[in-house]
Design a protein around this motif. Structure first.
Motif, PDB file in Angstrom:
ATOM      1  N   PHE A   1      16.326  38.962   1.733  1.00  0.00           N
ATOM      2  CA  PHE A   1      17.448  39.117   0.809  1.00  0.00           C
ATOM      3  C   PHE A   1      17.323  38.054  -0.269  1.00  0.00           C
ATOM      4  O   PHE A   1      17.210  36.883   0.073  1.00  0.00           O
TER       5      PHE A   1
ATOM      6  N   ARG B   1      19.421  36.601   8.407  1.00  0.00           N
ATOM      7  CA  ARG B   1      20.457  35.612   8.125  1.00  0.00           C
ATOM      8  C   ARG B   1      20.545  35.436   6.613  1.00  0.00           C
ATOM      9  O   ARG B   1      19.520  35.228   5.968  1.00  0.00           O
ATOM     10  N   VAL B   2      21.750  35.540   6.083  1.00  0.00           N
ATOM     11  CA  VAL B   2      21.967  35.443   4.637  1.00  0.00           C
ATOM     12  C   VAL B   2      22.849  34.232   4.353  1.00  0.00           C
ATOM     13  O   VAL B   2      23.840  33.986   5.046  1.00  0.00           O
ATOM     14  N   GLU B   3      22.472  33.471   3.331  1.00  0.00           N
ATOM     15  CA  GLU B   3      23.280  32.329   2.905  1.00  0.00           C
ATOM     16  C   GLU B   3      24.288  32.809   1.869  1.00  0.00           C
ATOM     17  O   GLU B   3      23.914  33.534   0.948  1.00  0.00           O
TER      18      GLU B   3
ATOM     19  N   PHE C   1       7.396  31.209   7.485  1.00  0.00           N
ATOM     20  CA  PHE C   1       8.391  32.268   7.668  1.00  0.00           C
ATOM     21  C   PHE C   1       9.125  31.983   8.977  1.00  0.00           C
ATOM     22  O   PHE C   1       8.503  31.881  10.027  1.00  0.00           O
TER      23      PHE C   1
ATOM     24  N   TYR D   1      14.486  27.769   7.946  1.00  0.00           N
ATOM     25  CA  TYR D   1      15.580  27.810   6.966  1.00  0.00           C
ATOM     26  C   TYR D   1      15.532  26.486   6.223  1.00  0.00           C
ATOM     27  O   TYR D   1      15.744  25.435   6.826  1.00  0.00           O
TER      28      TYR D   1
ATOM     29  N   SER E   1      17.304  28.356   0.124  1.00  0.00           N
ATOM     30  CA  SER E   1      16.958  29.633   0.759  1.00  0.00           C
ATOM     31  C   SER E   1      18.100  30.623   0.553  1.00  0.00           C
ATOM     32  O   SER E   1      19.244  30.328   0.886  1.00  0.00           O
ATOM     33  N   THR E   2      17.768  31.808   0.045  1.00  0.00           N
ATOM     34  CA  THR E   2      18.785  32.860  -0.043  1.00  0.00           C
ATOM     35  C   THR E   2      19.001  33.505   1.311  1.00  0.00           C
ATOM     36  O   THR E   2      20.057  34.065   1.571  1.00  0.00           O
ATOM     37  N   PHE E   3      17.959  33.445   2.163  1.00  0.00           N
ATOM     38  CA  PHE E   3      18.054  34.057   3.494  1.00  0.00           C
ATOM     39  C   PHE E   3      17.116  33.333   4.444  1.00  0.00           C
ATOM     40  O   PHE E   3      16.275  32.534   4.035  1.00  0.00           O
ATOM     41  N   ALA E   4      17.286  33.634   5.732  1.00  0.00           N
ATOM     42  CA  ALA E   4      16.354  33.142   6.747  1.00  0.00           C
ATOM     43  C   ALA E   4      16.190  34.236   7.786  1.00  0.00           C
ATOM     44  O   ALA E   4      17.111  35.026   8.013  1.00  0.00           O
TER      45      ALA E   4
ATOM     46  N   VAL F   1      15.873  35.911  11.571  1.00  0.00           N
ATOM     47  CA  VAL F   1      16.590  35.660  12.823  1.00  0.00           C
ATOM     48  C   VAL F   1      15.724  34.815  13.764  1.00  0.00           C
ATOM     49  O   VAL F   1      16.221  33.918  14.441  1.00  0.00           O
TER      50      VAL F   1
END
Lengths: 138, 380
Positions: free
Chosen positions: A32, A95-97, B236, B239, B243-246, B248
């Motif tokens: 994302f 996971r989205v920030e 990869f 986090y 970071s816009t995302f990480a 799971v």
């Protein structure tokens, strides 16, 4: 009228808006926002994926001061109200920030259920209300 | 491959000054030359690091236009580590025998900023108020404290220790002791991190002169050997800052990989280290980096810090010169400041800050955007 801060990252104005990510056709890694190459396997089989709306709060903090430009909120040090920021796990997908609608450390809990919401952010030069995505306690 | 020795170090105090960044760099170079007992004409190549200065090699205008190859590097908070690595590897590979790594910077007040596109981030990330480095440190520290049973007071203890070390470091920016209460009571910037738990960008310069280890004794009776500098970026699963995302499925931070690689290259383990320099962008980062570098288990910091293990007099002295919290962070110079302090400690020249018992092994770590870490191992 209302408009989105970043129209390309969500399905708003759908009634139940979702964030738009991308999923790798080879290794199923999800990102994302969208991107063309997979950050896990470097492959080019990425396609758009609508992300789940609900999730749990993995980690959080508060933003206690006005971010520097190009922050768009437009508040001054006097009018600024701290906001929450968190890393949210949407189902078992990603996971989205993002911003949190709650900013009180007493009310923010690790593992709490949250849901995507679109919230008013600021009013632009044309008088339009700009909305952005955030996560609210569910 | 040649082994590499550091034969001279120099540091312009960190803080705020009337001089230009280039003048700060020239001063650090002069101090390093004097320390090594060599002249500028003896330097066969240079590496310069800076964020604010596009061409640190222009420092040659101030110290001598000798025509040497001089390469400029920028690698965010790992800029000085990149300068150190490039300088050392050039000697290791046998291209030159003696060279200098110099870092210099002069930042405006307030947190670092640049357009998000400079870091490959979408504009909305910044417009939305997420493009704030301190915010990531708040998220990481908050989660680490929660998961590993560390108190917010321990954050204050770390910051108080670094301010205290700054008081006895004449080169430090912040030279006033602050109580744990003052630190805890300062404005909350990013929960659980308060204002006095963070370092701030400032100005400063530092330099290290290196040579082939087998000729080091021509210059000094106390060469300090640069055993390894390793740089790693995020994988990869990690986090990291911005970071816009990480994903799971989590992976560990790049510091873990950099530290492991440096220890492996040096043939030394964390248990052998006598004096430690860690990236304390904030007090939480120092705590977390202790474990990421292998100096303790996750959560052990609460007890170690309460017992004073990370004090100059402790068993694991961390940031003996006050770290970033007391020195601030002129990005290009910060990692060279760490090495400067380690060299002083390993030579027994650290004065009031001297770690007892003739320390023999030093370790330095830096971390910054966009998830880049470096680790350096030095020995007598």
């Amino acid at each position: 009228m209302q408009k989105a801060l970043a129209p390309e990252i969500s399905t708003w104005p759908d009634e139940q808006p979702q964030l738009i990510g991308s999923r790798c056709g080879d290794c199923s890694a999800t990102t994302f926002p969208t991107q063309a190459l997979c950050p896990r396997c470097s492959g080019d089989k990425m396609s758009d994926e609508l992300l789940p709306r609900r999730g749990t709060l993995i980690a959080w903090t508060t933003q206690g001061f006005v971010p520097k430009l190009p922050y768009a909120g437009g508040e001054t040090a006097e009018t600024f109200k701290p906001f929450g920021v968190g890393l949210v796990q949407l189902d078992d997908v990603i996971r989205v920030e993002g911003r949190l609608t709650e900013s009180d450390p007493e009310k923010l809990k690790f593992g709490m259920d949250v849901e995507l919401t679109m919230v008013p952010f600021y009013t632009d030069a044309d008088g339009d209300e700009v909305i952005t995505f955030a996560f609210a306690p569910a | 491959m040649n082994d590499v020795a550091i034969i001279g170090v120099g540091l312009h105090p960190f803080g705020r000054f009337e001089k230009s960044a280039m003048e700060l760099g020239a001063d650090a170079i002069q101090l390093a030359l004097k320390d090594a007992g060599v002249g500028w004409k003896d330097i066969q190549f240079g590496v310069g690091g800076s964020l604010e200065i596009a061409n640190p090699d222009a420092v040659t205008r101030l110290v001598g236009l000798t025509g040497i190859p001089f390469t400029d590097v920028f690698n965010a908070c790992a800029t000085a580590a990149s300068a150190i690595q490039l300088c050392a590897d050039t000697i290791r590979l046998g291209k030159y025998d003696i060279g200098i790594a110099v870092g210099l910077d002069k930042h405006p007040r307030g947190a670092f900023t640049a357009h998000p596109s400079m870091l490959g981030l979408p504009a909305w990330y910044a417009e939305n108020g997420q493009y704030v480095t301190t915010q990531f440190f708040g998220i990481k520290a908050n989660r680490y404290l929660h998961e590993h049973g560390i108190s917010q007071r321990t954050l204050a203890k770390v910051a108080a220790k670094n301010y205290r070390n700054g008081v006895i470091n004449p080169n430090a920016f912040r030279r006033k002791a602050l109580s744990e209460e003052e630190i805890l009571g300062s404005p909350m910037l990013n929960y659980p991190l308060t204002h006095y738990m963070f370092c701030s960008p400032d100005e400063g310069a530092a330099a290290a002169i290196m040579c082939r280890a087998d000729i080091a004794h021509r210059f000094t009776s106390q060469p300090i050997y640069l055993r390894a500098t390793e740089i790693r970026t995020r994988r990869f699963g990690a986090y990291e800052v911005h970071s816009t995302f990480a994903p799971v499925d989590e992976d560990v931070a790049p510091t873990v990989y950099a530290a492991r690689a440096a220890f492996e290259a040096a043939g030394i383990g964390p248990g052998d280290v006598d004096v430690i320099q860690l990236q304390d962008t904030d007090a939480g980062a120092e705590i977390i980096h202790m474990a990421e570098c292998g100096f303790c288990a996750d959560g052990e910091q609460e007890k170690l810090i309460a017992e004073g293990a990370t004090e100059i007099s402790g068993s694991l002295p961390v940031n003996t010169d006050g770290g970033l919290i007391a020195n601030g962070e002129p990005i290009g110079a910060s990692g060279l400041r760490q090495v400067h302090e380690l060299v002083r400690q390993l030579r027994g020249q650290a004065g009031d800050r001297q770690v007892a018992g003739n320390p023999r092994v030093g370790f330095a770590q830096v971390y910054g955007a966009p998830g880049t870490a470096a680790a350096t191992v030095l020995t007598v």
